[in-house]
Design an enzyme around this catalytic site. Sequence first.
Site, short mmCIF file in Angstrom:
data_model
loop_
_atom_site.label_atom_id
_atom_site.label_comp_id
_atom_site.label_asym_id
_atom_site.label_seq_id
_atom_site.Cartn_x
_atom_site.Cartn_y
_atom_site.Cartn_z
N ASP A 205 0.85 -1.19 0.00
CA ASP A 205 0.00 0.00 0.00
C ASP A 205 0.88 1.24 0.00
O ASP A 205 1.94 1.27 0.64
CB ASP A 205 -0.89 -0.01 1.24
N ASP A 223 -3.96 10.50 -11.68
CA ASP A 223 -2.94 10.64 -10.61
C ASP A 223 -2.11 11.91 -10.78
O ASP A 223 -0.89 11.93 -10.57
CB ASP A 223 -2.02 9.41 -10.58
N GLU A 245 0.83 9.59 -15.60
CA GLU A 245 0.05 8.36 -15.71
C GLU A 245 -0.69 8.31 -17.04
O GLU A 245 -0.75 7.25 -17.70
CB GLU A 245 -0.94 8.24 -14.55
N SER A 263 -0.52 -24.54 -0.78
CA SER A 263 0.79 -24.32 -0.18
C SER A 263 1.90 -24.26 -1.24
O SER A 263 2.92 -23.59 -1.04
CB SER A 263 1.11 -25.41 0.84
#
Length: 575
Positions: A205, A223, A245, A263
């Site tokens: 993030d 952006d 952008e 897994s």
Amino acid sequence: MKFLWTISLAASLFFLPALHTLASPAFQDQPVTSHSQSYTCVGCVVVVSVIDQLAQVHNSTVQAAMERLCSYLPEKLFLKSTCYLVAHIYGADIIKLLSADMNADVVCHTLKFCKQDTGQPLCHFYPPPKEGWTFTLQKARSIIQNSSALKYAGSDSSICSLPFLARICHEIKIHIENSVPLKDGDSDKYSVFPTLRGYHWRGRDCNDYDKMAYPGRRPDNWDAHRDSNCNGIWGIDPKDGIPYEKKFCEGSQPRGIILLGDSAGAHFHIVPEWITASQMTLNSFLNLPIALSDELDWPQLSGTTGFLDSTSKIKEDSIYLRLRKRNHCNHRDYQNISKNGASSQNLEKFIESLSRNQQLDYPAIVIYAMIGNDVCNGKADPVPDMTTPEKLYSKVMQTLQYLNSHLPNGSHVIFYGLADGSFLWDHLNNRYHPLGQLNKDVTYAQVYSFLSCLQISPCHGWMSANETLRALTSQRAEQLSNTLKKIVTSEKFANVNLFYMDFALQEIIEEWQRRGGQPWQLIEPVDGFHPNEVALQLLADQFWKKMESQWPEVLGKENPFNSQIEQVFGDQGGH
């Protein structure tokens, strides 16, 4: 497969019941405690074996070996202090028994960490004692008959039962079970913290206080003033007033990569050095706390979503890194929604951790890779518990309906067929396990037998000397793969396109042999079950080549502005 935490328990080298609870898969048909004694038994045998072998390697006393082991462990997660505590309680008895030439099986049965159920065989890791089990166990019990430690033996108590830790343990367990980050300030399913389902698992993030800023979304106002999709490309070019952008990413067909896996997809891995006395040093366990916090998985090095430099002998990029290299606008847009023990039958329990908004986000490439657990279990007779083609069809259709209702239009779903695990017995059964290499006394066949006896084998159907059972397991795996093929060819959805690929293990083996390798080198040495990092990288290479040659539309365009993005934004904030 709770077996995965069995090995991690042993690898952590002393019993951490809290971590055992937190990292065990939540998707067992049986209650969590049903085979707890079996897992404790394996943990004890591995730990005692390491102590015994450390004494051999360093020509020291058992007490010195125990102290050496504890000194190697880091302080984080209470590993060192737990080791010293366990050594304080059980150390005197372990020293007496090992000094009397009792092996780890005898020690653990004597201390009651391993138990023989009525009417069941006595499960053992090493060859049986020459004097027989009855005489040897009687002799061992007489050695420690007055031990005060026996009152603790086999206890299921956990540090999570302590009042001041109970809430923390509960929070961590819930987040691991739900496959979402523990630390997520804005609840957008992305984190600035690496482990506990953080950015090792999905793109980091860039603003953990704004739930409208996260990897994979279409940019907000191109952006111009902030990085809303966390790809590191934002701001306005002062030369012409056009947002970067818009200039670099518009029309480039950005897309993310999402893995729905087990897994193997999460890249479950136990570092061999953790249980190999001859290789053990003060630095051996430095990465153990991180690994435990990632459930003994290494998604940051996986073949699908890995973003760190490979630790293997080959340098093939993951699918995510190839997708990023193709179009730098895809930076950080990856999600590894994999789970130890996952199968078609329990995916619904964690698929909601997938993050994609149909209106706000870019399309995604979803890889569905449940390559084994639909035919794998630890039951004495595993066949009745294998997924049937009918059950697979029902659950996969349910998954596709969910994806179709959550993924943006133009997304793709690629199904992997199941692996043929008969490879395991064929190439490993007569080789020595890491714990058997020092004294040439434990082969993988013995390890498989031990786990099957305890009914905690990750895949009794393939990890078995029974050739008929191995053939039946492979036959069911093929039936399930054919069911996936049928779905891909017969079903249509509005927002997602479907594709199918065989899990072509034989092709991977042949490629590895062309490079001078041996087939057994493609399997994790400690658990003797999972594909290792090399195998996952070769699988990624195989996937990419097939996409480029047969379905290039899945990958999107190559971005002609990649070099300019590098000039302006460098590594785009890294990972």
